[in-house]
Scaffold this active site. Structure first.
Site, PDB file in Angstrom:
ATOM      1  N   ASN A  93      94.889 -63.830   6.140  1.00  0.00           N
ATOM      2  CA  ASN A  93      93.733 -63.365   6.896  1.00  0.00           C
ATOM      3  C   ASN A  93      93.116 -62.103   6.254  1.00  0.00           C
ATOM      4  OD1 ASN A  93      91.797 -63.347   8.991  1.00  0.00           O
ATOM      5  ND2 ASN A  93      93.294 -64.087  10.450  1.00  0.00           N
ATOM      6  N   ARG A  94      92.371 -61.322   7.014  1.00  0.00           N
ATOM      7  CA  ARG A  94      91.541 -60.281   6.416  1.00  0.00           C
ATOM      8  C   ARG A  94      92.178 -58.901   6.487  1.00  0.00           C
ATOM      9  NH1 ARG A  94      88.382 -64.317   8.639  1.00  0.00           N
ATOM     10  NH2 ARG A  94      87.112 -65.238   7.009  1.00  0.00           N
ATOM     11  N   HIS A 194      98.151 -72.981   6.296  1.00  0.00           N
ATOM     12  CA  HIS A 194      96.698 -73.054   6.477  1.00  0.00           C
ATOM     13  C   HIS A 194      96.278 -74.520   6.526  1.00  0.00           C
ATOM     14  CE1 HIS A 194      92.490 -71.960   6.175  1.00  0.00           C
ATOM     15  NE2 HIS A 194      92.807 -70.681   6.139  1.00  0.00           N
ATOM     16  N   ASP A 271      86.172 -69.013  15.198  1.00  0.00           N
ATOM     17  CA  ASP A 271      86.900 -68.447  14.059  1.00  0.00           C
ATOM     18  C   ASP A 271      87.479 -67.157  14.591  1.00  0.00           C
ATOM     19  OD1 ASP A 271      88.028 -67.902  11.667  1.00  0.00           O
ATOM     20  OD2 ASP A 271      86.171 -67.913  10.489  1.00  0.00           O
ATOM     21  N   GLU A 344      96.377 -71.319  12.076  1.00  0.00           N
ATOM     22  CA  GLU A 344      97.211 -70.461  11.235  1.00  0.00           C
ATOM     23  C   GLU A 344      98.160 -69.652  12.118  1.00  0.00           C
ATOM     24  OE1 GLU A 344      94.802 -67.894   8.576  1.00  0.00           O
ATOM     25  OE2 GLU A 344      93.144 -69.207   9.089  1.00  0.00           O
TER      26      GLU A 344
END
Ligand SMILES: *[C@@H]1O[C@H](CO)[C@@H](O)[C@H](O)[C@H]1NC(C)=O
Ligand SMILES: *[C@@H]1O[C@H](CO)[C@@H](O)[C@H](O)[C@H]1NC(C)=O
Ligand SMILES: *[C@@H]1O[C@H](CO)[C@@H](O)[C@H](O)[C@H]1NC(C)=O
Ligand SMILES: *[C@@H]1O[C@H](CO)[C@@H](O)[C@H](O)[C@H]1NC(C)=O
Ligand SMILES: *[C@@H]1O[C@H](CO)[C@@H](O)[C@H](O)[C@H]1NC(C)=O
Ligand SMILES: *[C@@H]1O[C@H](CO)[C@@H](O)[C@H](O)[C@H]1NC(C)=O
Length: 383
Positions: A93-94, A194, A271, A344
């Protein structure tokens, strides 16, 4: 856990025969299948990824319920999607601004998304781009391994990772287990699978009428226009947090009900990072997500030891990715918008940059901590 204990733990996790030779390039694209009654799954070493997963529908016909390519070479196309079925890491992820602080030092990670504003899935060369070795393979289970070196993609310390996939019968299940062992330094670790799911196996052009049920997902982690957490945690259940109400899947609802809320600029879909609010002692036993398609009658029940789930309903798909041969039907040959749901299992997005959430102990591991273990099980039935 001390290094010696960690080594003993991974020795126990990787039973013989251990094939320790490095995987050649052609091996990394060689499909390997595991199978038991009512389920079979195929993998390649490039990204240690799941490429096919067949389970029976309500008529007893086998259906492939994941997105991927029939030809493994397509995964190496740099312009194509790299996350289909892959293992993502070292930090999924971010990461805001591609930076974090650890033990008084600042680290910079490649900012590979949004024109250099943040890191996504471990940097420019994430684990989805790596050629994993086969450590163990028999008819019902496969283990891939990867030794990630100190400083690669900016992360501190050597990390040894094992990913084991297994199929089980009665009921048919797929188990995923990612064990990551930091050998010498403290490091952020947030591994994830994923997998892009479609339990309707593309009978319909999109999954918006399929149902989603997440009884423990009382809260989400809101993001800004590029899906970086704002720092708030938001309830999905109360009207005064109305932007999050579409994400109230604590009862079973069509996935399409989740559209029309905050999922970043230009996104109309899901999302979002969901928090799993259940007692940690019950973590592995509780079903945290159910996905059901009336087209095939296939229901999938998910359990995981993780504290959260990132869900993405493929709002960015645009009819250019071809379906696999066995999935083409009813005139449908490409994956359309909302054609799949990515699940995820992972800890809270960018928790390393939010010490106030108290998640750093779930995201920072080292030679003196327990090892990082991400476990999930996907169980299939029909109705
Ligand atoms: C991984 O394997 C693929 C397929 O053989 C190959 O194209 C690629 O160059 C390999 N990557 C690395 C980093 O070795
Ligand atoms: C997996 O199951 C599908 C559907 O039954 C079948 O077509 C395929 O041959 C199987 N794959 C392997 C390698 O057994
Ligand atoms: C690689 O992917 C891009 C984007 O989907 C596509 O346009 C291109 O044809 C692909 N290249 C090959 C060799 O398949
Ligand atoms: C963003 O990262 C850069 C290094 O890439 C760093 O110099 C800068 O201080 C960071 N900005 C913030 C706001 O953390
Ligand atoms: C495959 O290996 C796993 C791990 O050692 C083991 O649990 C399983 O029983 C094996 N399966 C078969 C069919 O031998
Ligand atoms: C959230 O979902 C639950 C379960 O379906 C329902 O009882 C509750 O009324 C919903 N809350 C809101 C604000 O929609």
């Amino acid at each position: 856990m001390k290094l010696t204990a960690a080594l003993a733990a991974f020795a126990a996790l990787a039973p013989s025969p251990v094939v320790s030779s490095t995987t050649t390039e052609s091996d990394a694209l060689k499909p390997l299948t595991i199978t038991t009654d009512g389920i079979n799954a195929t993998f390649i070493g490039y990204g240690a990824r799941l490429t096919h997963l067949y389970v029976d529908d309500k008529k007893g016909d086998p259906r492939d319920v994941v997105v991927g390519y029939d030809d493994p070479v397509l995964y190496t196309n740099e312009s194509a999607n790299h996350f289909f079925g892959a293992i993502v890491g070292r930090y999924a992820n971010r990461i805001k601004n591609g930076s974090f602080e650890l033990d008084g030092k600042n680290y910079d990670i490649p900012k590979n998304e949004h024109d250099g504003l943040n890191t996504l899935h471990g940097g420019t060369v994430g684990y989805d781009h790596r050629n994993w070795s086969v450590a163990q393979y028999n008819t019902t289970s496969i283990t891939y391994s990867l030794l990630d070196s100190d400083g690669f993609q900016g992360f501190p310390g050597i990390l040894q990772i094992y990913v084991t996939y297994a199929v089980l019968a009665n009921p048919p299940r797929l188990t995923t287990r990612i064990v990551a062992i930091p050998l010498d330094q403290n490091t952020p670790v947030m591994m994830s699978t994923h997998i892009y799911w479609n339990v309707g196996s593309f009978t319909s052009a999109n999954i918006l009428k399929d149902t989603l049920y997440m009884p423990y997902s009382d809260r989400v982690i809101p993001g800004d226009s590029i899906l970086i957490p704002t720092g708030q945690l938001q309830s999905v259940k109360y009207p005064w947090t109305s932007p999050a109400v579409p994400l109230n899947f604590t009862g079973e609802r069509p996935i399409g009900d989740g559209n029309g809320q905050q999922c970043g600029a230009g996104c109309d879909g899901i999302d979002n990072a969901f928090i799993l609010d259940r007692p940690s002692a019950e973590a592995a036993e509780s079903t945290v997500l159910q996905l059901y398609s009336a087209d095939t009658g296939i229901r999938m029940k998910v359990r995981t030891n993780m504290g959260g789930l990132q869900l993405y309903n493929c709002a960015g798909m645009d009819g250019t990715v071809p379906l696999k041969g066995d999935q083409k039907q009813n005139g449908l040959e490409y994956i359309e918008k909302y054609g799949c749901l990515v699940i995820e299992p992972q800890d809270w997005i960018d928790g390393i940059n939010h010490p106030e959430w108290g998640r750093r102990k779930e995201q920072i591991f080292g030679p003196d901590t327990r090892v990082s273990e991400n476990w999930a099980q996907y169980e299939f039935s029909t109705e």
